[in-house]
Design a protein around this motif. Structure first.
Motif, mmCIF file in Angstrom:
data_model
loop_
_atom_site.group_PDB
_atom_site.id
_atom_site.type_symbol
_atom_site.label_atom_id
_atom_site.label_comp_id
_atom_site.label_asym_id
_atom_site.label_seq_id
_atom_site.Cartn_x
_atom_site.Cartn_y
_atom_site.Cartn_z
ATOM 1 N N UNK A 74 0.806 -1.270 -0.052
ATOM 2 C CA UNK A 74 -0.033 0.024 0.114
ATOM 3 C C UNK A 74 0.874 1.303 0.130
ATOM 4 N N UNK A 75 2.057 1.208 -0.389
ATOM 5 C CA UNK A 75 3.093 2.278 -0.472
ATOM 6 C C UNK A 75 4.059 2.243 -1.321
ATOM 7 N N UNK A 76 4.667 3.183 -1.907
ATOM 8 C CA UNK A 76 5.505 3.141 -3.187
ATOM 9 C C UNK A 76 6.273 4.196 -3.268
ATOM 10 N N UNK A 77 7.351 4.276 -4.217
ATOM 11 C CA UNK A 77 8.167 5.510 -4.325
ATOM 12 C C UNK A 77 8.277 5.859 -5.667
ATOM 13 N N UNK A 78 8.361 6.898 -6.162
ATOM 14 C CA UNK A 78 8.396 7.142 -7.309
ATOM 15 C C UNK A 78 9.860 7.783 -7.725
ATOM 16 N N UNK A 79 10.695 7.190 -8.276
ATOM 17 C CA UNK A 79 12.054 7.769 -8.453
ATOM 18 C C UNK A 79 12.498 8.488 -9.896
ATOM 19 N N UNK A 80 12.308 9.561 -9.970
ATOM 20 C CA UNK A 80 12.343 10.168 -11.101
ATOM 21 C C UNK A 80 13.899 10.301 -11.677
ATOM 22 N N UNK A 81 14.244 9.640 -12.681
ATOM 23 C CA UNK A 81 15.624 9.538 -13.175
ATOM 24 C C UNK A 81 16.488 10.541 -13.804
ATOM 25 N N UNK A 82 17.546 10.586 -13.826
ATOM 26 C CA UNK A 82 18.229 11.948 -14.377
ATOM 27 C C UNK A 82 18.975 11.154 -15.936
ATOM 28 N N UNK A 83 19.769 12.048 -16.524
ATOM 29 C CA UNK A 83 20.266 11.577 -17.660
ATOM 30 C C UNK A 83 21.578 10.532 -17.470
ATOM 31 N N UNK A 84 21.734 10.558 -16.060
ATOM 32 C CA UNK A 84 23.112 9.697 -15.661
ATOM 33 C C UNK A 84 22.522 8.200 -15.266
ATOM 34 N N UNK A 85 21.338 7.713 -15.628
ATOM 35 C CA UNK A 85 20.695 6.630 -14.933
ATOM 36 C C UNK A 85 20.385 5.641 -16.219
ATOM 37 N N UNK A 86 21.073 5.787 -17.177
ATOM 38 C CA UNK A 86 20.668 4.898 -18.480
ATOM 39 C C UNK A 86 21.056 3.170 -17.782
ATOM 40 N N UNK A 87 22.000 3.164 -17.105
ATOM 41 C CA UNK A 87 22.453 1.711 -16.636
ATOM 42 C C UNK A 87 21.162 1.184 -15.635
ATOM 43 N N UNK A 88 20.434 2.044 -15.198
ATOM 44 C CA UNK A 88 19.175 1.442 -14.180
ATOM 45 C C UNK A 88 18.054 1.180 -14.984
ATOM 46 N N UNK A 89 17.867 1.867 -16.070
ATOM 47 C CA UNK A 89 16.831 1.565 -17.018
ATOM 48 C C UNK A 89 17.015 0.176 -17.672
ATOM 49 N N UNK A 90 18.068 -0.281 -17.926
ATOM 50 C CA UNK A 90 18.572 -1.683 -18.416
ATOM 51 C C UNK A 90 18.200 -2.690 -17.427
ATOM 52 N N UNK A 91 18.856 -2.361 -16.075
ATOM 53 C CA UNK A 91 18.882 -3.261 -14.787
ATOM 54 C C UNK A 91 17.136 -3.590 -14.376
ATOM 55 N N UNK A 92 16.440 -2.367 -14.438
ATOM 56 C CA UNK A 92 14.851 -2.691 -13.746
ATOM 57 C C UNK A 92 14.166 -2.850 -15.042
ATOM 58 N N UNK A 93 14.321 -3.035 -16.187
ATOM 59 C CA UNK A 93 13.581 -3.520 -17.355
ATOM 60 C C UNK A 93 13.579 -5.000 -17.739
ATOM 61 N N UNK A 94 14.357 -5.591 -16.894
ATOM 62 C CA UNK A 94 14.373 -7.082 -17.410
ATOM 63 C C UNK A 94 15.605 -7.794 -17.104
ATOM 64 N N UNK A 95 16.832 -6.723 -17.301
ATOM 65 C CA UNK A 95 18.170 -7.664 -17.501
ATOM 66 C C UNK A 95 18.508 -8.185 -16.241
ATOM 67 N N UNK A 96 18.013 -7.695 -14.912
ATOM 68 C CA UNK A 96 18.397 -8.284 -13.672
ATOM 69 C C UNK A 96 16.910 -8.566 -13.177
ATOM 70 N N UNK A 97 17.241 -9.506 -12.199
ATOM 71 C CA UNK A 97 15.765 -9.921 -11.509
ATOM 72 C C UNK A 97 15.480 -9.689 -10.124
ATOM 73 N N UNK A 98 14.530 -9.494 -9.516
ATOM 74 C CA UNK A 98 14.407 -9.254 -8.067
ATOM 75 C C UNK A 98 15.282 -8.247 -7.338
ATOM 76 N N UNK A 99 15.771 -8.711 -6.112
ATOM 77 C CA UNK A 99 16.628 -7.748 -5.483
ATOM 78 C C UNK A 99 17.836 -7.561 -6.023
#
Length: 390
Positions: A74-99
């Motif tokens: 029942x709670x969440x956080x929206x983290x707005x990415x910067x231009x330095x965070x392209x590596x996170x997009x890949x990690x959180x879009x399926x390249x890595x799983x879970x924690x």
């Protein structure tokens, strides 16, 4: 009936094409279940809803792994990415799983255990107000309970199937740096920067700090790095790192058994100095002049390697930044003696004409160096705290 299905398929196809024209800021939705397990996903379907109360909506696919944890907590956080965070997009879009996804980037937990990205453009912590199922997704309305906002606006944009930042990740940056900053801090910081920005070309030239200032003032370089000391006029100065000067001596030298020494007590021995105009030389000469004593500089060299080799050969003692002295002490069997002088602690700084005058590539590098400095400061504080407890 066939015509209707064909029309429906056509609408879906054209809808997808139309949505590719709609640029959106990339975010990561993060949450943790009641057991503390973390979940996250990239999302562009995030929109503000009302200002009174502050609220927003997100859209989450029913099949997403985060879906049950999100609704259950029942709670969440929206983290707005910067231009330095392209590596996170890949990690959180399926390249890595879970924690494992949270091993990429600087993630922290708020007091309630909600994970958030520390260097995000902004973090919006929300409590779920209502959930509206629609098609394959749940439309989740969240009331904003807390917000963190970083200075500077550089959101990562997604449009036409591509990250918008990639279109501006080219460019050229000219750097002039003094030897101390160049050898101690820039290698790792530039390595991490170029890993994220492989299409940006960096040209680096070593100069003494006074020449660095001149190069920046005359637009012969975009970014300068100096040891603080020379007068800075009309330039923007950004704190970068700190270091400490120490004495290096041969293993059989009379000072080798001392833990620390006053600078005055070293002036009876011959020194190996750096080249004329180096900031270390200037500091030594200034300190000797204040004591009204002569500095016996037997020879001058251009590199730390050469200075350490001369000290090893017993041709004099030398002054080096602690980080470099540690390297040579191990490799060359030198001894390190602390200098009991306040001026032995030095500050390094970034100098630019102005942030706004820089091209995009230069701004990205400045932002990266500032974050690297803040991270190093945080690690130093932790290390100091651990030493105190020990």
């Amino acid at each position: 009936m066939t015509t209707s299905l064909a029309d429906s398929a056509q609408v879906t196809t054209e809808f997808k094409r139309a949505m590719r024209r709609l640029a959106s800021t990339v975010t990561i939705i993060s949450t943790a279940d009641v057991n503390g397990n973390r979940y996250g996903m990239t999302a562009t379907a995030v929109n503000s809803l009302t200002m009174d109360p502050p609220s927003l909506l997100i859209c989450v696919n029913h099949s997403a792994s985060i879906h049950p944890a999100l609704l259950g907590r029942g709670r969440f956080c929206v983290n707005v990415l910067t231009t330095e965070h392209e590596d996170l997009v890949s990690a959180f879009s399926g390249r890595l799983k879970g924690d494992a996804r949270f091993e990429v980037g600087e993630w922290r937990n708020e007091d309630g255990g909600m994970p958030y990205l520390e260097d995000a453009q902004s973090n919006l912590f929300c409590d779920i107000d209502s959930v509206i199922p629609f098609g394959t997704h749940s439309v989740v309305i969240g009331r904003v309970s807390a917000v963190r906002v970083e200075e500077g606006i550089r959101p990562l944009i997604f449009a036409d199937g591509k990250l918008g930042a990639t279109q501006s990740l080219t460019g050229h940056v000219r750097i002039a740096s003094n030897l101390s900053t160049l050898t101690q801090f820039l290698p790792s910081d530039l390595q991490s920067f170029l890993k994220k920005n492989p299409l940006i070309d960096v040209h680096l030239e070593e100069k003494v700090s006074t020449a660095v200032l001149t190069a920046v003032q005359e637009n012969a370089c975009d970014i300068g790095l100096i040891v603080e000391g020379p007068k800075v006029s009309g330039l923007e100065v950004i704190p970068y790192r700190e270091d400490r000067l120490v004495l290096t001596v041969p293993a059989d030298h009379p000072l080798a058994t001392k833990a620390s020494v006053k600078f005055a007590d070293t002036l009876e021995y011959d020194y190996v100095g750096l080249h004329t105009g180096s900031q270390i030389n200037l500091q030594i000469q200034r300190a000797a002049a204040e004591l009204d004593k002569a500095w016996r500089c037997r020879m001058q060299v251009h590199t730390y390697d050469a200075l350490a080799a001369m000290v090893q050969a017993g041709l004099g003692i030398g002054m080096l930044p602690l980080k470099m002295a540690n390297l040579y002490a191990t490799a060359m069997d030198l001894r390190i003696v602390d200098l009991d002088e306040p001026w032995a602690r030095r500050r390094h700084a970034i100098v630019i004409r102005s942030y706004e005058s820089l091209q995009t590539a230069g701004k990205r590098l400045i932002d990266h160096l500032k974050r690297a400095s803040q991270t190093a400061d945080g690690q130093a504080e932790v290390h100091a705290h651990d030493e105190v407890r020990a």
